[in-house]
Design a protein around this motif. Structure first.
Motif, PDB file in Angstrom:
ATOM      1  N   SER A   6       1.372   0.049   1.280  1.00 38.84           N
ATOM      2  CA  SER A   6       2.825   0.053   1.434  1.00 38.84           C
ATOM      3  C   SER A   6       3.342   1.460   1.707  1.00 38.84           C
ATOM      4  CB  SER A   6       3.487  -0.501   0.164  1.00 38.84           C
ATOM      5  OG  SER A   6       4.894  -0.512   0.289  1.00 38.84           O
ATOM      6  N   TYR A   7       3.995   1.623   2.851  1.00 38.33           N
ATOM      7  CA  TYR A   7       4.577   2.907   3.237  1.00 38.33           C
ATOM      8  C   TYR A   7       6.095   2.838   3.104  1.00 38.33           C
ATOM      9  CZ  TYR A   7       0.018   3.649   5.414  1.00 38.33           C
ATOM     10  OH  TYR A   7      -1.332   3.783   5.638  1.00 38.33           O
ATOM     11  N   HIS A   8       6.705   3.987   2.870  1.00 34.87           N
ATOM     12  CA  HIS A   8       8.169   4.017   2.881  1.00 34.87           C
ATOM     13  C   HIS A   8       8.640   3.616   4.276  1.00 34.87           C
ATOM     14  CE1 HIS A   8      12.308   5.270   2.402  1.00 34.87           C
ATOM     15  NE2 HIS A   8      12.085   5.449   1.113  1.00 34.87           N
ATOM     16  N   THR A  19       2.316  -2.577   5.130  1.00 35.56           N
ATOM     17  CA  THR A  19       3.691  -3.030   4.970  1.00 35.56           C
ATOM     18  C   THR A  19       4.601  -1.815   4.773  1.00 35.56           C
ATOM     19  OG1 THR A  19       3.507  -3.216   2.562  1.00 35.56           O
ATOM     20  CG2 THR A  19       2.941  -5.176   3.869  1.00 35.56           C
ATOM     21  N   PHE A  20       5.925  -2.081   4.764  1.00 33.59           N
ATOM     22  CA  PHE A  20       6.913  -1.001   4.623  1.00 33.59           C
ATOM     23  C   PHE A  20       7.973  -1.404   3.603  1.00 33.59           C
ATOM     24  CE2 PHE A  20       4.949  -0.643   8.736  1.00 33.59           C
ATOM     25  CZ  PHE A  20       4.679   0.714   8.841  1.00 33.59           C
ATOM     26  N   GLN A  21       8.331  -0.467   2.748  1.00 35.39           N
ATOM     27  CA  GLN A  21       9.249  -0.742   1.648  1.00 35.39           C
ATOM     28  C   GLN A  21      10.542   0.070   1.770  1.00 35.39           C
ATOM     29  OE1 GLN A  21       6.258   1.176  -1.223  1.00 35.39           O
ATOM     30  NE2 GLN A  21       8.219   1.704  -2.214  1.00 35.39           N
ATOM     31  N   PRO A  64       6.068  -5.488   8.501  1.00 34.90           N
ATOM     32  CA  PRO A  64       6.702  -6.376   7.516  1.00 34.90           C
ATOM     33  C   PRO A  64       7.215  -5.620   6.301  1.00 34.90           C
ATOM     34  CG  PRO A  64       4.319  -6.507   7.333  1.00 34.90           C
ATOM     35  CD  PRO A  64       4.594  -5.647   8.528  1.00 34.90           C
ATOM     36  N   TYR A  65       8.292  -6.142   5.703  1.00 30.71           N
ATOM     37  CA  TYR A  65       8.844  -5.557   4.493  1.00 30.71           C
ATOM     38  C   TYR A  65       7.935  -5.905   3.309  1.00 30.71           C
ATOM     39  CZ  TYR A  65      13.126  -5.330   7.333  1.00 30.71           C
ATOM     40  OH  TYR A  65      14.055  -5.095   8.319  1.00 30.71           O
ATOM     41  N   ALA A  97       2.024   7.151   1.645  1.00 37.80           N
ATOM     42  CA  ALA A  97       3.025   8.070   2.202  1.00 37.80           C
ATOM     43  C   ALA A  97       3.565   9.026   1.146  1.00 37.80           C
ATOM     44  CB  ALA A  97       4.180   7.285   2.822  1.00 37.80           C
ATOM     45  N   PHE A  98       3.298   8.744  -0.124  1.00 36.26           N
ATOM     46  CA  PHE A  98       3.790   9.576  -1.216  1.00 36.26           C
ATOM     47  C   PHE A  98       2.646  10.412  -1.781  1.00 36.26           C
ATOM     48  CE2 PHE A  98       6.276   5.637  -1.143  1.00 36.26           C
ATOM     49  CZ  PHE A  98       7.563   6.136  -0.979  1.00 36.26           C
TER      50      PHE A  98
END
Length: 344
Positions: free
Chosen positions: A211-213, A251-253, A264-265, A287-288
């Motif tokens: 999960s990426y921002h 995915t992206f958050q 996708p969210y 990403a963090f």
């Protein structure tokens, strides 16, 4: 013949090389006014929200900043480091810098000065640039702690660094780093964290959700490389782990506002996975560089809740690399490549 300085010449400190690491930032507290100050600075950044000021600022000041500081403050309160009275991002960043400073100073001694700043909040980029220049840093490597480049992360951090340089009478020479998402040591550190996480589980997850921002899809269409670098990050991680496509997904958050973001969210995708029979998943957020509100609260509370409510059974969050030694070694490698010719 050696030229002597005039007796009234200002004292000059010994020359140093500064390495200034930067992260997103953190509010000074979770009460209304610290949260409002922080959110106002963050959401007024044109790199983050690029709507015209005449259109955006009335909405921000009159609507968003009257309500969001309270809800965001409650989220921060749920993860706050009460012992040190600071956010986890601040605690972890300090731990990272302690290790990075020790490693670089052990190799280069007093020739190098290592510190950190935040794009939003404190310690500010300007204050740390001023400190470095006053200490004798006539060369500064600016190192945003974002593996992938996005205008709203690495781009705006660089902007702030350059703005700080504009106020210096004697500007230091300056360098910024390239994104390091494909650095082999960084990818290996990321893979090691997954391997350790999986080894500690009783049952192997059905899928690893990477999960990426998120960011507005429009930014991708305007030329921001973030989406492509995220996809490559997942591919490199998959290859390093020796997995096939069925074991990992991207995915992206953190969607914000009415327009379409990168899909996708995450929150929707984990629910879909649970409904489709993927009852046991793990989530990682590459990403963090440090665990923060988006990982400790959003992933471990909101996103996990969406998965469980949709029928999921086991949800495991694999922490960010934080101050893990493999991560620190990777960051030192990136820094030293970019310091070429500046340090002996």
């Amino acid at each position: 013949m050696i030229m002597q300085k005039p007796t009234d010449h200002p004292t000059l400190p010994a020359r140093k090389v500064g390495v200034l690491f930067a992260n997103l930032g953190t509010p000074d507290g979770y009460d209304y006014w610290p949260m409002r100050r922080y959110l106002n600075e963050f959401l007024s950044d044109k790199r983050v929200i690029d709507y015209p000021a005449w259109k955006w600022q009335p909405i921000l000041q009159a609507i968003i900043l009257t309500k969001r500081p309270k809800s965001s403050g409650e989220a921060y309160k749920s993860i706050w480091n009460e012992e040190l009275n600071e956010s986890p991002l601040m605690t972890i960043t300090k731990a990272q810098i302690t290790k990075l400073r020790a490693a670089l100073e052990s190799k280069h001694g007093a020739e190098v000065m290592v510190d950190f700043c935040m794009r939003y909040g404190n310690p500010s980029t300007k204050s740390k640039v001023q400190e470095m220049v006053a200490a004798g840093c006539d060369r500064i490597l600016f190192f945003p702690l974002y593996p992938q480049y996005a205008g709203a992360t690495m781009g705006t951090a660089n902007d702030q660094f350059f703005r700080a340089l504009m106020d210096e009478t004697w500007q230091p020479a300056a360098r910024t780093i390239e994104p390091y998402f494909d650095d082999p040591a960084y990818v290996d550190a990321l893979a090691q964290s997954v391997e350790k996480g999986y080894a500690a589980m009783d049952k192997k997850p059905d899928l690893l959700v990477v999960s990426y921002h998120g960011m507005p899809k429009r930014y991708l269409m305007q030329g921001d490389p973030y989406h492509c670098q995220c996809q490559k990050s997942t591919r490199l991680l998959k290859e390093r782990l020796g997995w096939d496509e069925s074991e990992i997904t991207t995915t992206f958050q953190s969607v914000f506002g009415p327009e379409e973001w990168l899909k996708p969210y995450t929150v929707e995708e984990v629910a879909r996975l649970a409904e489709s029979g993927k009852k046991n998943i793990a989530v990682i957020a590459p990403a963090f560089s440090a665990d923060c509100i988006e990982t400790l609260e959003e992933i471990q509370e909101e996103i996990q809740e969406a998965f469980i409510e949709a029928g999921g059974e086991s949800f495991t969050y694999i922490p960010c690399l934080n101050d893990d030694d493999a991560h620190i070694d990777a960051l030192i490698g990136v820094a030293e490549r970019n310091l070429g010719g500046w340090l002996g």
